[in-house]
Design a protein around this motif. Structure first.
Motif, PDB file in Angstrom:
ATOM      1  N   PHE A  56       0.867  -1.185   0.000  1.00 22.09           N
ATOM      2  CA  PHE A  56       0.000   0.000   0.000  1.00 22.09           C
ATOM      3  C   PHE A  56       0.905   1.237   0.000  1.00 22.09           C
ATOM      4  O   PHE A  56       1.178   1.851   1.036  1.00 22.09           O
ATOM      5  CB  PHE A  56      -0.937  -0.019   1.208  1.00 22.09           C
ATOM      6  N   ARG A  57       1.370   1.578  -1.194  1.00 27.02           N
ATOM      7  CA  ARG A  57       2.385   2.626  -1.318  1.00 27.02           C
ATOM      8  C   ARG A  57       1.792   4.032  -1.341  1.00 27.02           C
ATOM      9  O   ARG A  57       2.411   4.984  -0.887  1.00 27.02           O
ATOM     10  CB  ARG A  57       3.218   2.386  -2.577  1.00 27.02           C
ATOM     11  N   ASP A  58       0.614   4.156  -1.893  1.00 27.63           N
ATOM     12  CA  ASP A  58       0.033   5.485  -2.069  1.00 27.63           C
ATOM     13  C   ASP A  58      -0.742   5.874  -0.804  1.00 27.63           C
ATOM     14  O   ASP A  58      -1.955   5.658  -0.707  1.00 27.63           O
ATOM     15  CB  ASP A  58      -0.886   5.490  -3.289  1.00 27.63           C
ATOM     16  N   VAL A  59      -0.042   6.429   0.152  1.00 30.23           N
ATOM     17  CA  VAL A  59      -0.685   6.824   1.405  1.00 30.23           C
ATOM     18  C   VAL A  59      -0.745   8.337   1.535  1.00 30.23           C
ATOM     19  O   VAL A  59      -1.232   8.857   2.548  1.00 30.23           O
ATOM     20  CB  VAL A  59       0.057   6.213   2.622  1.00 30.23           C
ATOM     21  N   LYS A  78       4.005   4.047   8.016  1.00 31.97           N
ATOM     22  CA  LYS A  78       3.783   2.660   8.423  1.00 31.97           C
ATOM     23  C   LYS A  78       2.405   2.488   9.067  1.00 31.97           C
ATOM     24  O   LYS A  78       1.728   1.479   8.865  1.00 31.97           O
ATOM     25  CB  LYS A  78       4.886   2.227   9.394  1.00 31.97           C
ATOM     26  N   ARG A  79       2.000   3.491   9.850  1.00 26.45           N
ATOM     27  CA  ARG A  79       0.681   3.393  10.466  1.00 26.45           C
ATOM     28  C   ARG A  79      -0.417   3.412   9.408  1.00 26.45           C
ATOM     29  O   ARG A  79      -1.378   2.638   9.460  1.00 26.45           O
ATOM     30  CB  ARG A  79       0.472   4.543  11.453  1.00 26.45           C
ATOM     31  N   GLU A  80      -0.257   4.295   8.404  1.00 22.76           N
ATOM     32  CA  GLU A  80      -1.255   4.385   7.346  1.00 22.76           C
ATOM     33  C   GLU A  80      -1.303   3.112   6.508  1.00 22.76           C
ATOM     34  O   GLU A  80      -2.373   2.632   6.110  1.00 22.76           O
ATOM     35  CB  GLU A  80      -0.979   5.601   6.455  1.00 22.76           C
ATOM     36  N   GLN A  81      -0.125   2.558   6.204  1.00 20.71           N
ATOM     37  CA  GLN A  81      -0.087   1.314   5.436  1.00 20.71           C
ATOM     38  C   GLN A  81      -0.786   0.186   6.191  1.00 20.71           C
ATOM     39  O   GLN A  81      -1.545  -0.600   5.609  1.00 20.71           O
ATOM     40  CB  GLN A  81       1.370   0.928   5.147  1.00 20.71           C
ATOM     41  N   LEU A  84      -4.614   0.755   6.015  1.00 24.43           N
ATOM     42  CA  LEU A  84      -5.178   0.404   4.717  1.00 24.43           C
ATOM     43  C   LEU A  84      -5.208  -1.100   4.505  1.00 24.43           C
ATOM     44  O   LEU A  84      -6.168  -1.647   3.947  1.00 24.43           O
ATOM     45  CB  LEU A  84      -4.384   1.089   3.602  1.00 24.43           C
ATOM     46  N   ALA A  85      -4.127  -1.793   4.955  1.00 26.21           N
ATOM     47  CA  ALA A  85      -4.091  -3.249   4.810  1.00 26.21           C
ATOM     48  C   ALA A  85      -5.201  -3.896   5.628  1.00 26.21           C
ATOM     49  O   ALA A  85      -5.868  -4.837   5.173  1.00 26.21           O
ATOM     50  CB  ALA A  85      -2.724  -3.778   5.243  1.00 26.21           C
ATOM     51  N   GLU A  86      -5.429  -3.379   6.832  1.00 28.02           N
ATOM     52  CA  GLU A  86      -6.478  -3.951   7.679  1.00 28.02           C
ATOM     53  C   GLU A  86      -7.864  -3.701   7.078  1.00 28.02           C
ATOM     54  O   GLU A  86      -8.725  -4.596   7.069  1.00 28.02           O
ATOM     55  CB  GLU A  86      -6.401  -3.353   9.080  1.00 28.02           C
ATOM     56  N   SER A  99      -1.870  -2.027  14.786  1.00 27.20           N
ATOM     57  CA  SER A  99      -0.609  -1.641  15.429  1.00 27.20           C
ATOM     58  C   SER A  99       0.044  -2.791  16.169  1.00 27.20           C
ATOM     59  O   SER A  99       1.088  -2.633  16.759  1.00 27.20           O
ATOM     60  CB  SER A  99      -0.850  -0.494  16.423  1.00 27.20           C
ATOM     61  N   ALA A 100      -0.618  -3.965  16.159  1.00 32.81           N
ATOM     62  CA  ALA A 100      -0.019  -5.111  16.848  1.00 32.81           C
ATOM     63  C   ALA A 100       1.227  -5.559  16.122  1.00 32.81           C
ATOM     64  O   ALA A 100       1.317  -5.503  14.914  1.00 32.81           O
ATOM     65  CB  ALA A 100      -1.017  -6.265  16.915  1.00 32.81           C
TER      66      ALA A 100
END
Length: 587
Positions: free
Chosen positions: A202-205, A488-491, A494-496, A576-577
């Motif tokens: 998820f690169r486009d954050v 990293k938090r945004e990625q 988005l993944a979740e 965040s885990a």
């Protein structure tokens, strides 16, 4: 299948046996430590054994100091209670007392050979070559405040306790129904299909605004902090340094080498298999068949009904004298004639020979000279430490005491809790870190530590003259780090969100394979795993192994992680885990 459940229940059964052992002390008498018996000095009474407050306090102090050394920070009593250390120490002391009472009633004895084996195989007493080192043995005893006689007495009691526990657990048989249920729980296996969404995909954050950066900066912890640094004065009384003042003659080195030659030499070893037979006639018949060309292993199995006993790689001293004499005269892949020993009649074969080596004086001269010098220096350093303490007791500062005794007092301008400088390098010239760090970290500003002995026989003392508190680095200085934390938090978010949406599609009737195909993802499958599987070749995550046992066949779930090899984040947001193997979200 009966053997596996029994093995799984070993700890459980041990606990049950100890519980029964405790109940049996209703007859022998175990003091009620909670009710109070009027004996102010008794913490607990077990049969005729009293656990005194002094003993409990000493063992508790030792345990807290040991834990502090492992953690690198001195624990307070409140922290020790939070860890449950006092209760653990008391339970351990009561268990020891119960075992000691029982071994005494059974009249258990420890042989000299058992004591010798315990001493020689203790890794704490071994030098760099893995052999028993008497100097190290003496240092450990002195460090722990024990005499040799006291240590041997305690070691003897430990051996009896181990034998007693082994006897009880080996004889234990668990109820079959309980064993089967526990075995089924532990050995049940499941297979799961899963998709993996990597956070990094998820690169486009986008880019964070000022408020988002400030939020990340304010909530971030140690990664954006400079550590606290102490300014200390330090004196080290070093055995290695003192050893330079001792001259060891060649004659002493040669004498030490001759007395310890076996310690430096490597004995010849042979890989041996044998058969033990009831009488000479049977042994002779077997040896004859082998000499006529029969295969050793087949002939032994035919003669005895079982395979030969594999003794593995053995030295001459590992075998009975009669057997050793014959075995160590054989050539490779040859078989002995019948041999009689106190154990019976033997026929043995040698399948491999590892030549030994005889040490030379020249190979070990420098090492022996250094060891002898350090042995002499130990007494010198102990005397120096006593005089240093006396000088301090007379009112001298550590600098004044060092000057009077021709020692060096160092000034360390900045040292953190891990003994590193602001540049990140380890401070040079420190004593053993395991002993030094707890003293450094528990000594407050303006205070002086006690003179402390290390396991190596050195002594040190320090005084903390000042401290620069830990502080968060300015946002401008760490802006790039904060931006990366935000990304990293945004990625992860988005993944979740994507994983949750895909899971809903599966719950709505699509197959996981169809979802995978539509999204260009790879449908993967775990190997059959138990609840406790953590092999990355079999499962992407130990947490996944556990989670698939919480759902029914055909159900779908999601599992989040950042991909860092660590265990943390329990109870926090899934995104965040931190899990052990995943680098994103699996479903």
């Amino acid at each position: 299948m009966a053997m596996k459940p029994r093995k799984l229940l070993l700890k459980l059964v041990t606990g049950v046996l100890f519980s029964l052992l405790i109940l049996s002390f209703a007859v022998w008498g175990i003091g009620d430590i909670f009710r109070g018996s009027g004996q102010a000095q008794a913490v607990a009474e077990v049969g005729g054994t009293t656990i005194e407050q002094r003993q409990f306090a000493q063992e508790l102090s030792n345990e807290i100091n040991s834990m502090s050394r492992r953690l690198g920070v001195q624990l307070t009593m409140d922290q020790a209670r939070a860890f449950g250390i006092p209760q653990q120490v008391l339970e351990r002391m009561i268990t020891r007392a119960m075992l000691d009472e029982l071994s005494s009633r059974l009249g258990m004895l420890v042989t000299e050979e058992q004591m010798r084996k315990q001493l020689l195989e203790n890794p704490d007493f071994q030098g760099a070559g893995g052999r028993f080192d008497r100097n190290r043995f003496a240092q450990v005893l002195r460090f722990s405040g024990m005499t040799e006689q006291g240590f041997l007495a305690r070691a003897g009691e430990d051996i009896k306790r181990q034998q007693l526990v082994a006897a009880m657990t080996d004889a234990a048989v668990a109820p079959e129904s309980l064993a089967e249920r526990l075995f089924g729980y532990r050995e049940e296996r499941r297979t799961a299909d899963y998709l993996r969404l990597a956070n990094a995909d998820f690169r486009d954050v986008g880019e964070p605004d000022t408020a988002a950066l400030q939020e990340i900066y304010d909530s971030a912890g140690g990664e954006l902090m400079t550590p606290a640094y102490k300014r200390i004065a330090l004196v080290v009384l070093s055995v290695a340094e003192a050893a330079r003042n001792f001259t060891i003659s060649d004659a002493r080195v040669e004498e030490a080498f001759e007395s310890r030659k076996d310690e430096f030499s490597t004995p010849e070893r042979r890989t041996v298999s044998q058969a033990v037979l009831p009488d000479e006639a049977a042994a002779k018949a077997l040896a004859d068949r082998i000499s006529e060309g029969a295969d050793f292993f087949s002939a032994v199995e035919q003669a005895t009904g079982r395979p030969p006993v594999d003794l593995g790689s053995v030295a001459r001293g590992d075998l009975p004298e009669e057997l050793a004499a014959a075995v160590f005269e054989l050539e490779d892949n040859r078989t002995t004639a019948p041999i009689r020993s106190p154990l019976g009649w033997h026929v043995a074969t040698v399948s491999a020979i590892e030549p030994g080596s005889v040490a030379t004086l020249e190979e070990n001269r420098d090492k022996l000279r250094q060891e002898l010098a350090e042995a002499e220096a130990i007494d010198s350093v102990i005397d120096l430490a006593n005089r240093f303490d006396e000088t301090l007791a007379g009112g001298a500062t550590i600098e004044e005491a060092a000057e009077r005794l021709n020692q060096q007092a160092r000034q360390v301008p900045a040292i953190d809790a891990q003994a590193r400088t602001p540049a990140g390098a380890l401070v040079e010239g420190l004593p053993s870190i395991n002993e030094f760090l707890p003293v450094l970290n528990r000594t407050p500003v303006g205070e002086r530590s006690t003179l402390t002995e290390t396991l190596d026989g050195d002594y040190f003392i320090l005084r903390v003259d000042g401290e620069t508190p830990a502080a968060k680095k300015p946002l401008a200085e760490v802006r790039d780090q904060v931006v990366e934390l935000w990304r990293k938090r945004e990625q992860a978010r988005l993944a979740e969100e994507k994983a949750t949406a895909l899971a809903e599609r599966v719950r709505g009737g699509e197959t996981l394979a169809a979802v995978a195909g539509a999204e260009g993802l790879s449908l993967q499958q775990t190997a059959p795993v138990t609840r406790f599987e953590n092999d990355p070749q079999r499962t992407p995550s130990p947490q996944l192994s556990q989670q698939i046992f919480d759902i029914a066949a055909g159900e779908v779930t999601t599992l989040a992680g950042t991909g860092q090899a660590a265990f943390s984040g329990d109870g926090g947001p899934a995104a965040s885990a931190t899990l052990h193997f995943p680098q994103g979200v699996a479903l």
